[in-house]
Design an enzyme around this catalytic site. Structure first.
Site, PDB file in Angstrom:
ATOM      1  N   PRO A  52      40.480  64.424  39.092  1.00 50.00           N
ATOM      2  CA  PRO A  52      40.863  63.242  38.322  1.00 50.00           C
ATOM      3  C   PRO A  52      39.649  62.380  37.986  1.00 50.00           C
ATOM      4  O   PRO A  52      38.736  62.240  38.803  1.00 50.00           O
ATOM      5  CB  PRO A  52      41.795  62.491  39.285  1.00 50.00           C
ATOM      6  CG  PRO A  52      41.267  62.842  40.642  1.00 50.00           C
ATOM      7  CD  PRO A  52      40.773  64.264  40.532  1.00 50.00           C
ATOM      8  N   ARG A  76      34.476  54.580  22.643  1.00 47.97           N
ATOM      9  CA  ARG A  76      35.835  55.137  22.551  1.00 47.97           C
ATOM     10  C   ARG A  76      36.622  54.666  21.320  1.00 47.97           C
ATOM     11  O   ARG A  76      37.253  55.478  20.646  1.00 47.97           O
ATOM     12  CB  ARG A  76      36.618  54.872  23.836  1.00 47.97           C
ATOM     13  CG  ARG A  76      35.941  55.428  25.088  1.00 47.97           C
ATOM     14  CD  ARG A  76      36.857  55.470  26.294  1.00 47.97           C
ATOM     15  NE  ARG A  76      37.901  56.457  26.132  1.00 47.97           N
ATOM     16  CZ  ARG A  76      39.140  56.201  25.842  1.00 47.97           C
ATOM     17  NH1 ARG A  76      39.529  54.946  25.705  1.00 47.97           N
ATOM     18  NH2 ARG A  76      40.005  57.166  25.691  1.00 47.97           N
ATOM     19  N   ARG A 132      39.715  59.609  34.771  1.00 47.23           N
ATOM     20  CA  ARG A 132      40.252  58.395  34.163  1.00 47.23           C
ATOM     21  C   ARG A 132      41.261  57.645  35.052  1.00 47.23           C
ATOM     22  O   ARG A 132      41.217  56.425  35.152  1.00 47.23           O
ATOM     23  CB  ARG A 132      40.938  58.791  32.854  1.00 47.23           C
ATOM     24  CG  ARG A 132      41.342  57.622  31.995  1.00 47.23           C
ATOM     25  CD  ARG A 132      42.202  58.090  30.816  1.00 47.23           C
ATOM     26  NE  ARG A 132      41.743  59.288  30.187  1.00 47.23           N
ATOM     27  CZ  ARG A 132      40.977  59.323  29.085  1.00 47.23           C
ATOM     28  NH1 ARG A 132      40.613  58.209  28.502  1.00 47.23           N
ATOM     29  NH2 ARG A 132      40.603  60.467  28.570  1.00 47.23           N
ATOM     30  N   TYR A 141      34.720  56.621  31.017  1.00 45.01           N
ATOM     31  CA  TYR A 141      34.079  57.023  29.760  1.00 45.01           C
ATOM     32  C   TYR A 141      33.585  55.801  28.981  1.00 45.01           C
ATOM     33  O   TYR A 141      33.622  55.776  27.756  1.00 45.01           O
ATOM     34  CB  TYR A 141      35.036  57.877  28.911  1.00 45.01           C
ATOM     35  CG  TYR A 141      35.597  59.043  29.693  1.00 45.01           C
ATOM     36  CD1 TYR A 141      34.784  60.124  30.024  1.00 45.01           C
ATOM     37  CD2 TYR A 141      36.921  59.062  30.143  1.00 45.01           C
ATOM     38  CE1 TYR A 141      35.281  61.187  30.770  1.00 45.01           C
ATOM     39  CE2 TYR A 141      37.422  60.122  30.890  1.00 45.01           C
ATOM     40  CZ  TYR A 141      36.595  61.177  31.189  1.00 45.01           C
ATOM     41  OH  TYR A 141      37.086  62.228  31.930  1.00 45.01           O
ATOM     42  N   CYS A 145      24.643  48.728  13.020  1.00 41.93           N
ATOM     43  CA  CYS A 145      24.703  48.841  11.568  1.00 41.93           C
ATOM     44  C   CYS A 145      25.537  50.035  11.128  1.00 41.93           C
ATOM     45  O   CYS A 145      25.023  51.014  10.560  1.00 41.93           O
ATOM     46  CB  CYS A 145      23.288  48.954  11.017  1.00 41.93           C
ATOM     47  SG  CYS A 145      22.357  47.491  11.439  1.00 41.93           S
ATOM     48  N   GLU A 146      26.798  50.002  11.431  1.00 38.74           N
ATOM     49  CA  GLU A 146      27.740  51.047  11.018  1.00 38.74           C
ATOM     50  C   GLU A 146      29.111  50.400  10.867  1.00 38.74           C
ATOM     51  O   GLU A 146      29.513  49.606  11.725  1.00 38.74           O
ATOM     52  CB  GLU A 146      27.880  52.124  12.097  1.00 38.74           C
ATOM     53  CG  GLU A 146      26.616  52.851  12.403  1.00 38.74           C
ATOM     54  CD  GLU A 146      26.822  54.352  12.567  1.00 38.74           C
ATOM     55  OE1 GLU A 146      27.836  54.885  12.094  1.00 38.74           O
ATOM     56  OE2 GLU A 146      25.933  54.957  13.169  1.00 38.74           O
TER      57      GLU A 146
HETATM   58  N1  LLP Z   1      37.883  68.320  34.755  1.00 36.14           N
HETATM   59  C1  LLP Z   1      37.383  68.846  33.622  1.00 36.14           C
HETATM   60  C2  LLP Z   1      36.992  70.249  33.579  1.00 36.14           C
HETATM   61  C3  LLP Z   1      37.240  68.019  32.485  1.00 36.14           C
HETATM   62  O1  LLP Z   1      36.754  68.539  31.352  1.00 36.14           O
HETATM   63  C4  LLP Z   1      37.613  66.650  32.542  1.00 36.14           C
HETATM   64  C5  LLP Z   1      37.460  65.779  31.398  1.00 36.14           C
HETATM   65  C6  LLP Z   1      38.130  66.152  33.766  1.00 36.14           C
HETATM   66  C7  LLP Z   1      38.257  67.020  34.846  1.00 36.14           C
HETATM   67  C8  LLP Z   1      38.548  64.727  33.940  1.00 36.14           C
HETATM   68  O2  LLP Z   1      39.600  64.400  33.113  1.00 36.14           O
HETATM   69  P1  LLP Z   1      40.351  62.989  33.269  1.00 36.14           P
HETATM   70  O3  LLP Z   1      41.061  62.990  34.596  1.00 36.14           O
HETATM   71  O4  LLP Z   1      39.348  61.906  33.208  1.00 36.14           O
HETATM   72  O5  LLP Z   1      41.281  62.961  32.142  1.00 36.14           O
HETATM   73  N2  LLP Z   1      35.534  61.008  26.620  1.00 36.14           N
HETATM   74  C9  LLP Z   1      36.965  61.159  26.537  1.00 36.14           C
HETATM   75  C10 LLP Z   1      37.532  62.002  27.652  1.00 36.14           C
HETATM   76  C11 LLP Z   1      36.923  63.376  27.747  1.00 36.14           C
HETATM   77  C12 LLP Z   1      37.412  64.172  28.913  1.00 36.14           C
HETATM   78  C13 LLP Z   1      36.596  65.388  29.130  1.00 36.14           C
HETATM   79  N3  LLP Z   1      36.971  66.157  30.279  1.00 36.14           N
HETATM   80  C14 LLP Z   1      37.594  59.773  26.492  1.00 36.14           C
HETATM   81  O6  LLP Z   1      36.869  58.794  26.515  1.00 36.14           O
HETATM   82  O7  LLP Z   1      38.810  59.664  26.413  1.00 36.14           O
END
Ligand code: LLP
Length: 421
Positions: free
Chosen positions: A274, A312, A276, A371, A342-343
């Protein structure tokens, strides 16, 4: 109680008024609540207490070593995707036997680093990667623990940029080819097959995709065991969503109950990754209003944080609640909250009904703990902002603000460009 709350009409993090921190460290800055970080980790981890498991925090969501240390002290492991993340994990004091290494593009030097650090396992994403890990391990006279990351082809029903478990995504190996790949892995000299893994996507707000994925994994595990392959670890990845606006994601306890139920008779150690769900709502981005302006049909609030600090909204059109620091309940306006970059894509919120912020006023961008800082950059040559951790009545700068010298660190002017005098 929410650790980001109003006391006498003033936004506080735990027992510290955020304005006090802003006065000390300036703006913008990321602010995390230690209490929330720890609580979120515990809620998740304890939800699985009845089954053997390791909660491997996905470092990419928030890689500050103090944040990592918080989870490591609670017995957590770490999910990494690069040598740099391994470096951070070790620096934060992670137990290598609780580190799993995911990602489609592991370089040889990164594989060497992971092997010499004795990590628990690699989540392998292709046949070529498998061969490479075996070759490197043989050369180093090591055994590499591996799990194949399979692609269960379930739709996580989330934003296309962050869904990873569909056939068309680049991640994992095809379910149908997995058995054959395991057969190949079994014959390799320096590979120790430990388990199987999958990750279906991020910000998933329903339980069914996880249960579907696990159901498919279970069928495959049964076949693999028939082939004499011992599967001791099942890694279900990360992905559990959070509330940014009005999403109602499953509570970790509901998620755990569903998983545990459908995992009965599997007899293995579970790994979760986990990110996020642990850190997202444990952090905010604090910024300050520089100017306000209005055109015929639009109000703009220009703040000192931009897309380089929190990408994000620009990248995924994602929603982050905007809150004032002082005094709720005044006149509201409809406005775009924009940064100094500047975007045109540089915004934190679009067409939002917000209090009529004034010049110089502080603003909180909520749910920015995941993130946020990790995806920030120096675009427009803006030094990256500090990260601050509150614990009870005190706050700690856990990463200092970059200065101008940090911006050019590592750059060189070649001799042919040197000024001749
Ligand atoms: N494990 C793997 C193999 C992953 O690719 C990811 C996230 C996680 C765990 C963790 O996932 P979570 O529990 O955080 O959902 N930048 C994007 C999110 C990209 C997630 C990439 N992989 C955003 O800001 O929403």
């Amino acid at each position: 109680m929410d650790d980001f709350h109003y006391q006498n009409d003033e936004l506080c993090c735990e027992r510290v008024p955020v304005a006090k921190i802003a006065q000390k460290v300036g703006t913008p800055f990321y602010l995390y609540s230690y209490n929330t970080l720890r609580r979120h980790f515990r809620v998740f981890d304890e939800a699985f207490r009845t089954v053997p498991h390791i909660t491997c925090f996905a470092l990419k969501a928030n890689s500050n070593i103090s944040v990592l240390r918080t989870f490591i002290r609670e017995g957590g492991g770490v999910d990494i995707v690069s040598g740099g993340e391994l470096y951070r994990a070790l620096k934060a004091g992670a137990d290598p036997q609780k580190i799993v290494y995911s990602g489609v593009g592991k370089r040889i030097d990164e594989i060497e680093f992971a092997l010499s650090s004795n990590i628990l396992l690699f989540n392998v994403e292709s046949a070529q990667e498998l061969e490479t890990i075996d070759a490197v391990a043989t050369r180093m006279k090591k055994k590499a623990g591996i799990a194949l990351r399979v692609n269960p082809d379930v739709d996580p029903q989330t934003h296309p940029h962050i869904s990873t478990g569909l056939k068309e995504n680049k991640f994992g190996v095809d379910m149908k080819k997995a058995r054959e790949k395991y057969g190949r892995a079994k014959r390799l000299r320096s590979v120790d097959i430990k388990g199987i893994s999958c990750h279906i996507g991020s910000q998933v707000t329903k339980i069914t995709p996880f249960v579907d994925a696990l159901g498919r994994l279970k069928k495959l595990i049964a076949l693999l065991r028939k082939d004499g392959i011992s599967i001791r670890y099942v890694d279900l990845g990360g992905g559990l969503g959070i509330t940014y606006k009005n999403e109602v994601p499953p509570h970790p306890v509901e998620y755990a109950e569903a998983v545990i139920k459908s995992a009965e008779e599997l007899d293995c150690t579970f790994i979760f990754e986990p990110g996020r769900v642990i850190v997202g709502n444990a952090g905010i981005l604090m910024t300050k209003v520089l100017y306000t302006k209005s055109s015929a049909d639009k109000n703009f609030i220009i703040v000192d944080a931009g897309m380089n600090d929190l990408i994000r909204p620009s990248l995924y059109n994602s929603y982050h609640r905007i809150q004032p620091v002082m005094g709720n309940g005044r006149k509201e306006i409809n406005a775009d909250i924009v940064g100094p970059i500047c975007e045109s894509g540089d915004y934190l919120a679009k067409g939002r009904t917000v209090p009529a912020f004034e010049r110089g006023e502080l603003m909180a961008v909520m749910s920015a703990g995941a993130y946020g800082f990790t995806m920030s950059s120096n675009y427009n040559s803006r030094p990256r902002v500090p990260e601050v951790l509150v614990n009870g009545g005190r706050f700690y700068v856990i990463r200092r603000r970059e200065d101008y010298r940090d911006l050019t660190r590592g750059e060189n002017i070649p001799s042919f460009l040197k000024v001749r005098r």
